[in-house]
Design an enzyme around this catalytic site. Sequence first.
Site, PDB file in Angstrom:
ATOM      1  N   ASP A 159       7.810  -7.302  -9.370  1.00  0.00           N
ATOM      2  CA  ASP A 159       8.657  -7.757  -8.266  1.00  0.00           C
ATOM      3  C   ASP A 159      10.123  -7.607  -8.657  1.00  0.00           C
ATOM      4  O   ASP A 159      10.520  -7.980  -9.762  1.00  0.00           O
ATOM      5  CB  ASP A 159       8.354  -9.229  -7.967  1.00  0.00           C
ATOM      6  CG  ASP A 159       8.854  -9.667  -6.601  1.00  0.00           C
ATOM      7  OD1 ASP A 159       9.467  -8.842  -5.893  1.00  0.00           O
ATOM      8  OD2 ASP A 159       8.620 -10.829  -6.236  1.00  0.00           O
ATOM      9  N   HIS A 232       5.407  -2.123   2.055  1.00  0.00           N
ATOM     10  CA  HIS A 232       6.476  -3.094   1.810  1.00  0.00           C
ATOM     11  C   HIS A 232       7.770  -2.407   1.390  1.00  0.00           C
ATOM     12  O   HIS A 232       8.857  -2.738   1.880  1.00  0.00           O
ATOM     13  CB  HIS A 232       6.025  -4.086   0.732  1.00  0.00           C
ATOM     14  CG  HIS A 232       7.046  -5.123   0.406  1.00  0.00           C
ATOM     15  ND1 HIS A 232       7.535  -6.010   1.342  1.00  0.00           N
ATOM     16  CD2 HIS A 232       7.683  -5.420  -0.766  1.00  0.00           C
ATOM     17  CE1 HIS A 232       8.417  -6.811   0.772  1.00  0.00           C
ATOM     18  NE2 HIS A 232       8.539  -6.472  -0.494  1.00  0.00           N
TER      19      HIS A 232
END
Length: 317
Positions: A159, A232
């Site tokens: 992330d 995403h």
Amino acid sequence: MTTNNNLSSNNPQNVTDYPNNNTYFLVWNLKEELPQEQVQGVFRRVCALIVNLNNSALDRFPDSKASCVMSIGYEAWLKLDLPKPLPKELKSFETIAGVKHSAIATKGDLHFHIRADVKSFAYDMATVISGFMKEIADCVVEVQGFRYWDSRSILGFVDGTENPHGAERGYFAIIGDQDPAYKGGSYLFVQKYLHNLDAWKSLPVEEQEKVIGRSKEQDIEMSDEVKPKNSHIALANIGDDFKVVRDNMPFGNVATNEMGTYFICYASTFTTVEKMLRNMFLGDPVGNYDRILDFSTAVTGTLFFAPSMDMLDEFGG
């Protein structure tokens, strides 16, 4: 009414630091029934406390990477009678409702982002802040985040790969001359996401990679020709000129099976964040929403403003 004319506001809070091993995220809402003088008095003491905690951590434990960023919501800014005009883009966040998923809006008056490599430091900061805050406010969100392997989310993917680095972190996170009265400040947007891990883990790794737009093991972005339009990466990244500084942290409660990601970003302009959210939840084009939302539900959504350290010091004066 205090104006901004005499406020020095150049020294930012620690909004550009990288995620640490242990993090507390605390959202507090001011109690409605209390006298204004009492609320403002404690608020001033809390502002002074945050300045003191940061200075003390730097002096006593310089290698601990311990810090706390304090941010203020729109309604609280008005209730506390803070300077006007307000930061140009500070407002109450409004729900972004897509065809299938929504970025909901939730109330938040004060936000505390506590980082530390050693959990003891983070815990002590959270405890002393809560000791002051409980007199005038209720804590409505407490998330204890932790570093998961090599900065991965609970979903298993790294992330923050698209985060800016070096001097770019300050450029994208800290307000400059576009709002001189609040130079050194930053917009903070937070969302608490809960993940459906059973559904996620039922996907083959190859399908998970298509949802994210990156390889799972090596963290390599797919080429534009291969990357799905509803991945995403394709929707959350809106160009090199429009970035934010993300400090997302995973969290988990085994007893309740509440596993998720606390999405947190600092930005010099909230417009950038809004565009990202609209891409994700409404879709680009409309209807082509971010597929990660089929496995991740936003249960909070709040905009705050993090004043500069100098301004916070003056609030506590």
